[in-house]
Write a protein that holds these residues in place. Structure first.
Motif, short mmCIF file in Angstrom:
data_model
loop_
_atom_site.label_atom_id
_atom_site.label_comp_id
_atom_site.label_asym_id
_atom_site.label_seq_id
_atom_site.Cartn_x
_atom_site.Cartn_y
_atom_site.Cartn_z
N SER A 178 0.84 -1.21 0.00
CA SER A 178 0.00 0.00 0.00
C SER A 178 0.87 1.26 0.00
O SER A 178 0.58 2.23 -0.72
N ARG A 179 1.91 1.24 0.79
CA ARG A 179 2.82 2.39 0.82
C ARG A 179 3.49 2.57 -0.53
O ARG A 179 3.62 3.70 -1.04
N GLY A 180 3.93 1.47 -1.13
CA GLY A 180 4.58 1.55 -2.44
C GLY A 180 3.64 2.08 -3.51
O GLY A 180 4.06 2.86 -4.38
N ALA A 181 2.39 1.65 -3.46
CA ALA A 181 1.42 2.12 -4.46
C ALA A 181 1.21 3.62 -4.35
O ALA A 181 1.10 4.33 -5.37
N ARG A 182 1.18 4.15 -3.13
CA ARG A 182 1.00 5.59 -2.94
C ARG A 182 2.20 6.36 -3.49
O ARG A 182 2.04 7.38 -4.18
N LEU A 183 3.40 5.88 -3.17
CA LEU A 183 4.60 6.57 -3.65
C LEU A 183 4.70 6.51 -5.18
O LEU A 183 5.08 7.50 -5.83
#
Length: 210
Positions: A178-183
């Motif tokens: 989820s964090r990677g998708a946001r970045l």
């Protein structure tokens, strides 16, 4: 009366004390006797040999070199040349790579530190050491956050989330994906964002979520 006086004088004669003990006179030596005594004493204690030995003792030869040239100075010590450690990221030896990592950490070189960590992580994945690889990639994430490299963070989060799905660390995989998708969305990296969404789907599916 005369006889009485004579007897009294005889009686008083025995009352006189005995003469006191007279000490023996001290023994005196003349010059010849003293010389003979000294010679006998030297022979008894071996003093003649000791004097001869003192005359034969000589200073060691190496001591004679000191003090001759007071103006001479000792040469300054030369530094020992040291060779720089080889930076070979193609090595398949984890011990060598960890040694290299310690060296670049000590030097404070973040760029080389990340390169070595990548090599270690890739070798660990190749050897099936997935849990060890997760620890290595976790260290990489910390370094990327320190240098504020979003692209490096996205790449590392992608690998980390995939490894967590394989090792069934599903909740952690969802968090990292989820964090990677946001970045990825922030920097406009659509391909990376798609990979994170796929990883999220796999993690939810294994959890029995639709």
């Amino acid at each position: 009366l005369y006889e009485v006086l004579q007897l009294r004088s005889i009686g008083t004669g025995f009352s006189k004390p005995f003469p006191a003990y007279q000490p023996e006179p001290p023994v005196t030596f003349d010059d010849e006797d003293e010389e003979e005594y000294d010679l006998e004493e030297e022979e008894a204690f071996g003093l003649d040999d000791f004097d001869d030995e003192d005359e034969d003792i000589e200073a060691p030869s190496f001591l004679s070199t000191f003090g001759d040239d007071d103006d001479d100075e000792f040469p300054a010590p030369q530094p020992i040349p040291t060779s720089a450690p080889a930076f070979d990221l193609s090595s398949k030896d984890l011990t060598k790579l960890r040694t290299m990592l310690a060296q670049v950490k000590q030097a404070g070189d973040s760029s080389k530190q990340l390169q070595v960590l990548k090599a270690i992580g890739a070798l660990q994945v190749e050897n099936g050491m997935q849990n060890e690889a997760l620890a290595t990639y976790g260290e990489m994430l910390s370094v990327y956050e320190t240098v504020d490299d979003k692209k490096g963070l996205i790449e590392t989060l992608d690998v980390t989330a995939s490894l967590m799905v394989k090792t069934e660390n599903l909740q952690a995989a969802i968090m990292h994906a989820s964090r990677g998708a946001r970045l990825a969305h922030e920097i406009g990296d659509d391909d990376a964002q798609m990979r994170f969404l796929i990883t999220l789907g796999d993690a939810h599916q294994q959890l029995g979520e639709s």
